[in-house]
Every structure is written in C-alpha cells, then in structure tokens.
Design a protein around this motif. Structure first.
Motif, PDB file in Angstrom:
ATOM      1  N   ARG A 159       0.825  -1.214   0.000  1.00 34.65           N
ATOM      2  CA  ARG A 159       0.000   0.000   0.000  1.00 34.65           C
ATOM      3  C   ARG A 159       0.857   1.260   0.000  1.00 34.65           C
ATOM      4  O   ARG A 159       0.459   2.287  -0.558  1.00 34.65           O
ATOM      5  N   LEU A 160       2.028   1.174   0.620  1.00 37.53           N
ATOM      6  CA  LEU A 160       2.850   2.371   0.801  1.00 37.53           C
ATOM      7  C   LEU A 160       3.866   2.597  -0.318  1.00 37.53           C
ATOM      8  O   LEU A 160       4.369   3.698  -0.489  1.00 37.53           O
ATOM      9  N   ARG A 161       4.179   1.547  -1.051  1.00 44.05           N
ATOM     10  CA  ARG A 161       5.185   1.688  -2.109  1.00 44.05           C
ATOM     11  C   ARG A 161       4.515   1.828  -3.470  1.00 44.05           C
ATOM     12  O   ARG A 161       3.579   1.105  -3.795  1.00 44.05           O
ATOM     13  N   SER A 162       5.034   2.742  -4.272  1.00 43.47           N
ATOM     14  CA  SER A 162       4.452   2.998  -5.590  1.00 43.47           C
ATOM     15  C   SER A 162       5.173   2.239  -6.700  1.00 43.47           C
ATOM     16  O   SER A 162       4.734   2.247  -7.842  1.00 43.47           O
ATOM     17  N   SER A 163       6.272   1.589  -6.347  1.00 44.10           N
ATOM     18  CA  SER A 163       7.091   0.926  -7.366  1.00 44.10           C
ATOM     19  C   SER A 163       6.959  -0.588  -7.286  1.00 44.10           C
ATOM     20  O   SER A 163       6.784  -1.156  -6.216  1.00 44.10           O
ATOM     21  N   ALA A 164       7.064  -1.224  -8.432  1.00 47.54           N
ATOM     22  CA  ALA A 164       7.056  -2.680  -8.488  1.00 47.54           C
ATOM     23  C   ALA A 164       8.486  -3.211  -8.570  1.00 47.54           C
ATOM     24  O   ALA A 164       8.711  -4.410  -8.753  1.00 47.54           O
ATOM     25  N   LYS A 165       9.472  -2.314  -8.447  1.00 48.41           N
ATOM     26  CA  LYS A 165      10.871  -2.699  -8.553  1.00 48.41           C
ATOM     27  C   LYS A 165      11.218  -3.640  -7.408  1.00 48.41           C
ATOM     28  O   LYS A 165      11.126  -3.272  -6.238  1.00 48.41           O
ATOM     29  N   SER A 166      11.590  -4.865  -7.725  1.00 50.76           N
ATOM     30  CA  SER A 166      11.820  -5.852  -6.682  1.00 50.76           C
ATOM     31  C   SER A 166      13.218  -6.443  -6.737  1.00 50.76           C
ATOM     32  O   SER A 166      13.691  -6.874  -7.793  1.00 50.76           O
ATOM     33  N   TYR A 167      13.858  -6.439  -5.565  1.00 50.68           N
ATOM     34  CA  TYR A 167      15.140  -7.108  -5.372  1.00 50.68           C
ATOM     35  C   TYR A 167      14.991  -8.125  -4.247  1.00 50.68           C
ATOM     36  O   TYR A 167      15.937  -8.446  -3.552  1.00 50.68           O
ATOM     37  N   ARG A 168      13.777  -8.638  -4.077  1.00 49.00           N
ATOM     38  CA  ARG A 168      13.494  -9.527  -2.960  1.00 49.00           C
ATOM     39  C   ARG A 168      14.377 -10.772  -3.021  1.00 49.00           C
ATOM     40  O   ARG A 168      14.398 -11.498  -4.004  1.00 49.00           O
ATOM     41  N   GLY A 169      15.130 -10.982  -1.935  1.00 50.02           N
ATOM     42  CA  GLY A 169      16.006 -12.145  -1.847  1.00 50.02           C
ATOM     43  C   GLY A 169      17.193 -12.114  -2.800  1.00 50.02           C
ATOM     44  O   GLY A 169      17.905 -13.115  -2.932  1.00 50.02           O
ATOM     45  N   ALA A 170      17.426 -10.987  -3.449  1.00 54.55           N
ATOM     46  CA  ALA A 170      18.481 -10.910  -4.471  1.00 54.55           C
ATOM     47  C   ALA A 170      19.881 -10.956  -3.863  1.00 54.55           C
ATOM     48  O   ALA A 170      20.110 -10.490  -2.748  1.00 54.55           O
ATOM     49  N   ASP A 171      20.816 -11.518  -4.613  1.00 53.02           N
ATOM     50  CA  ASP A 171      22.222 -11.527  -4.229  1.00 53.02           C
ATOM     51  C   ASP A 171      22.855 -10.242  -4.750  1.00 53.02           C
ATOM     52  O   ASP A 171      23.202 -10.129  -5.933  1.00 53.02           O
ATOM     53  N   LEU A 172      22.978  -9.265  -3.863  1.00 51.94           N
ATOM     54  CA  LEU A 172      23.560  -7.979  -4.231  1.00 51.94           C
ATOM     55  C   LEU A 172      24.843  -7.735  -3.430  1.00 51.94           C
ATOM     56  O   LEU A 172      25.208  -6.598  -3.149  1.00 51.94           O
ATOM     57  N   LEU A 182      16.476   4.283  -5.860  1.00 52.52           N
ATOM     58  CA  LEU A 182      15.890   3.012  -5.434  1.00 52.52           C
ATOM     59  C   LEU A 182      14.613   3.248  -4.640  1.00 52.52           C
ATOM     60  O   LEU A 182      14.220   2.434  -3.806  1.00 52.52           O
ATOM     61  N   THR A 183      13.966   4.352  -4.943  1.00 56.21           N
ATOM     62  CA  THR A 183      12.729   4.717  -4.262  1.00 56.21           C
ATOM     63  C   THR A 183      11.692   3.609  -4.374  1.00 56.21           C
ATOM     64  O   THR A 183      11.442   3.083  -5.466  1.00 56.21           O
ATOM     65  N   SER A 184      11.104   3.244  -3.230  1.00 55.89           N
ATOM     66  CA  SER A 184      10.011   2.260  -3.157  1.00 55.89           C
ATOM     67  C   SER A 184      10.403   0.855  -3.602  1.00 55.89           C
ATOM     68  O   SER A 184       9.544   0.020  -3.855  1.00 55.89           O
ATOM     69  N   ALA A 185      11.692   0.580  -3.708  1.00 58.24           N
ATOM     70  CA  ALA A 185      12.126  -0.755  -4.107  1.00 58.24           C
ATOM     71  C   ALA A 185      11.878  -1.760  -2.981  1.00 58.24           C
ATOM     72  O   ALA A 185      11.825  -1.404  -1.805  1.00 58.24           O
ATOM     73  N   ASP A 186      11.728  -3.014  -3.358  1.00 61.15           N
ATOM     74  CA  ASP A 186      11.512  -4.090  -2.402  1.00 61.15           C
ATOM     75  C   ASP A 186      12.828  -4.842  -2.210  1.00 61.15           C
ATOM     76  O   ASP A 186      13.279  -5.551  -3.101  1.00 61.15           O
ATOM     77  N   PHE A 187      13.442  -4.673  -1.016  1.00 62.98           N
ATOM     78  CA  PHE A 187      14.696  -5.344  -0.691  1.00 62.98           C
ATOM     79  C   PHE A 187      14.500  -6.415   0.375  1.00 62.98           C
ATOM     80  O   PHE A 187      15.456  -6.797   1.054  1.00 62.98           O
ATOM     81  N   ARG A 188      13.288  -6.912   0.517  1.00 60.46           N
ATOM     82  CA  ARG A 188      13.022  -7.913   1.552  1.00 60.46           C
ATOM     83  C   ARG A 188      13.925  -9.132   1.376  1.00 60.46           C
ATOM     84  O   ARG A 188      13.929  -9.776   0.334  1.00 60.46           O
ATOM     85  N   ARG A 204      11.158   5.083   1.035  1.00 54.06           N
ATOM     86  CA  ARG A 204      10.046   4.127   0.989  1.00 54.06           C
ATOM     87  C   ARG A 204      10.458   2.727   0.546  1.00 54.06           C
ATOM     88  O   ARG A 204       9.600   1.917   0.174  1.00 54.06           O
ATOM     89  N   ALA A 205      11.733   2.414   0.582  1.00 56.64           N
ATOM     90  CA  ALA A 205      12.168   1.059   0.243  1.00 56.64           C
ATOM     91  C   ALA A 205      11.844   0.124   1.400  1.00 56.64           C
ATOM     92  O   ALA A 205      12.016   0.476   2.558  1.00 56.64           O
ATOM     93  N   ASP A 206      11.379  -1.080   1.086  1.00 53.86           N
ATOM     94  CA  ASP A 206      11.065  -2.086   2.099  1.00 53.86           C
ATOM     95  C   ASP A 206      12.353  -2.838   2.419  1.00 53.86           C
ATOM     96  O   ASP A 206      12.930  -3.503   1.561  1.00 53.86           O
ATOM     97  N   MET A 207      12.787  -2.766   3.698  1.00 55.65           N
ATOM     98  CA  MET A 207      14.078  -3.331   4.084  1.00 55.65           C
ATOM     99  C   MET A 207      13.963  -4.535   5.019  1.00 55.65           C
ATOM    100  O   MET A 207      14.952  -4.940   5.629  1.00 55.65           O
ATOM    101  N   ILE A 208      12.792  -5.122   5.136  1.00 59.78           N
ATOM    102  CA  ILE A 208      12.645  -6.259   6.049  1.00 59.78           C
ATOM    103  C   ILE A 208      13.617  -7.383   5.680  1.00 59.78           C
ATOM    104  O   ILE A 208      13.647  -7.858   4.549  1.00 59.78           O
ATOM    105  N   GLY A 209      14.434  -7.765   6.647  1.00 60.23           N
ATOM    106  CA  GLY A 209      15.336  -8.893   6.452  1.00 60.23           C
ATOM    107  C   GLY A 209      16.519  -8.647   5.541  1.00 60.23           C
ATOM    108  O   GLY A 209      17.293  -9.568   5.279  1.00 60.23           O
ATOM    109  N   ALA A 210      16.696  -7.424   5.050  1.00 58.36           N
ATOM    110  CA  ALA A 210      17.839  -7.137   4.181  1.00 58.36           C
ATOM    111  C   ALA A 210      19.130  -7.190   4.994  1.00 58.36           C
ATOM    112  O   ALA A 210      19.198  -6.656   6.095  1.00 58.36           O
ATOM    113  N   ASP A 211      20.143  -7.839   4.454  1.00 54.85           N
ATOM    114  CA  ASP A 211      21.424  -7.978   5.141  1.00 54.85           C
ATOM    115  C   ASP A 211      22.337  -6.826   4.719  1.00 54.85           C
ATOM    116  O   ASP A 211      22.835  -6.790   3.595  1.00 54.85           O
ATOM    117  N   LEU A 212      22.550  -5.894   5.642  1.00 56.85           N
ATOM    118  CA  LEU A 212      23.322  -4.684   5.340  1.00 56.85           C
ATOM    119  C   LEU A 212      24.723  -4.706   5.957  1.00 56.85           C
ATOM    120  O   LEU A 212      25.356  -3.661   6.077  1.00 56.85           O
TER     121      LEU A 212
END
Length: 262
Positions: A159-172, A182-188, A204-212
């Motif tokens: 609901r809060l993010r306007s972007s469909a840009k997804s890096y969910r679970g990605a190896d970055l 990276l506005t509104s990106a999904d980094f879960r 507005r990027a979703d950072m749940i569980g992102a390893d920083l």
C-alpha cells in the motif's frame, strides 16, 4: 515503542548467557549456549560495552532483543534471576520471546505508517503470547505466527510503495548501487553485504530482512525506509550525511570510522 527497546537495567543479561557464539570476525571467543560471556559482570552488565568493537565483539553491537530481555526477566519469570531460578527454561523461553518482540516491532512500525484495525488486532494477539506462562510460550508455533504477521506486513508495504521494482532475496553482495534511485524498491531478504549504496535514494524502500553488513550508506537517504531496524543500521557503514528514520540512532562507530570510499 520504548517497550520494544532493550532495557539492560531490567534484564538478567540473557543475551550474554542464553545465546551461543563462535570465535570469528564478529566475536573474539567462542561461547556455548547457557554459559555466561566472559565479559558479563556480576550485576548483569557488560564489562566492555563501550569498547565492544575495539575488543573484538562487533557482533554484539548489531544484536537487539527488541525488549525481550526485560519482558522475560521481569514479566514471564516475575523478576526471578536465572542464577537462582529456572535457568534452563528461562534460556529456552528467551529466544522465542525475542522472535515475538521482533514481530511486535514490525507491527508497531506498520501501525505507525498505515494504521489499520487488523494490525491492532495482530499486535494484541502477539503481545498476549509474550506474557504467557513459560510452558505455553515454549509450545508456540512461531513460524505460524510469523507467517500470519508477514501477510499483514506485505499488505502494508504494497500500500505504501508505488514501485514494483523488486530485489526480494536478491544476491547484491558487493553491488555498486551508488547514486541509484531506489525509491520504493523491495529489498526484503536481499543480500546487500558490502554493497556500495553511497548517495542512493532509498525512500520508501522495504528493508525487512535485508542484510546490510558492511554496506556503504554514506550520503544515502533512508529517512523513510519501511521496516528498517537498528541492528541493520549498526551493521552498515555511514557518515553524517546519511539520513535515517527519526526512530533510529546514528551508530557511534560511523563517526569513529568514516568511510574512505569515493
């Protein structure tokens, strides 16, 4: 959300006793579960708290019990010290309640960002589990509880993010993302270990569980990130220009060890 912040003065040093760690870049020595850390004082305080990184214990600086320590010590076990109480049971209950308190932190953040009755109800239900009797806590299916909460958190994120840009679970790992929008990106669940996010816009990027761990955040804008936690920030590198949400604290080691990347 003060009740979801660690209060060591009202905890019996549970994270320093109940949990194990192995000698590594994060810990200077190996410690078995249920064995007090060599740095734990008689009053349950850490003897090297102000110099953990310098003494070889950076892993401790990126750990947060989200208030589970005082909940277990003062509520579940009614102020009875593990040294004279139900030692093994307390040590078993603590990691369960810690997981529940992490879920409470995320739910509290979701309620702040996008208030809804279903979030209120979920918060109340999870909180009730944290004040149950020890045996009832040990019988909980935390995976099932987490799955139910995750549905609500995902709904809030979408609901809060306007972007469909997804890096969910990605190896970055080590990725060069400096100056990126990276506005509104999904980094879960994304692996951003050692990634260069210098001056990146993470609004507005979703950072749940992102390893920083070791990620470079100098000049990055994380001020409106969704579900960014203090442990994630503590594990990264940044500087005075890094923008953080008002609920989080700028780590002291950022000032002591400014970035040398350009």
């Amino acid at each position: 959300m003060d009740e979801l912040k660690g209060d060591c003065a009202n905890c019996f040093g549970l994270c320093c006793v109940a949990l194990p760690f192995a000698k590594s870049a994060d810990f200077a020595a190996t410690k078995d579960a249920g064995t007090p850390c060599r740095n734990l004082l008689a009053d349950h305080r850490c003897g090297i708290h102000d110099s953990l990184r310098q003494k070889g214990y950076p892993g401790c600086t990126v750990y947060d019990c989200f208030g589970a320590g005082q909940r277990v010590s003062q509520t579940v076990f009614r102020g009875n010290d593990w040294r004279a109480g139900e030692r093994e049971k307390m040590f078993a209950v603590f990691p369960v309640v810690r997981q529940l308190h992490e879920l409470l932190w995320y739910l509290a953040e979701a309620r702040r960002l996008d208030p809804h009755r279903d979030l209120d109800d979920a918060y109340a239900e999870v909180e009730q589990h944290t004040v149950a009797e020890p045996d009832d806590i040990l019988r909980l299916d935390v995976a099932e509880i987490r799955a139910k909460v995750n549905v609500l958190l995902l709904r809030t994120s979408e609901r809060l993010r306007s972007s469909a840009k997804s890096y969910r679970g990605a190896d970055l790992i080590g990725a060069r993302l400096r100056n990126k929008n990276l506005t509104s990106a999904d980094f879960r669940g994304a692996y951003l270990i050692g990634a260069d996010l210098t001056n990146a816009d993470l609004s507005r990027a979703d950072m749940i569980g992102a390893d920083l761990r070791g990620a470079e955040l100098s000049g990055a804008d994380l001020s409106t990130c969704l579900f960014l936690t203090q442990p994630q920030v503590n594990a990264a590198r940044g500087n005075a220009r890094t923008k953080l949400p008002p609920s989080l604290t700028r780590p002291s080691h950022w000032n002591a060890s400014p970035s040398k990347r350009r």
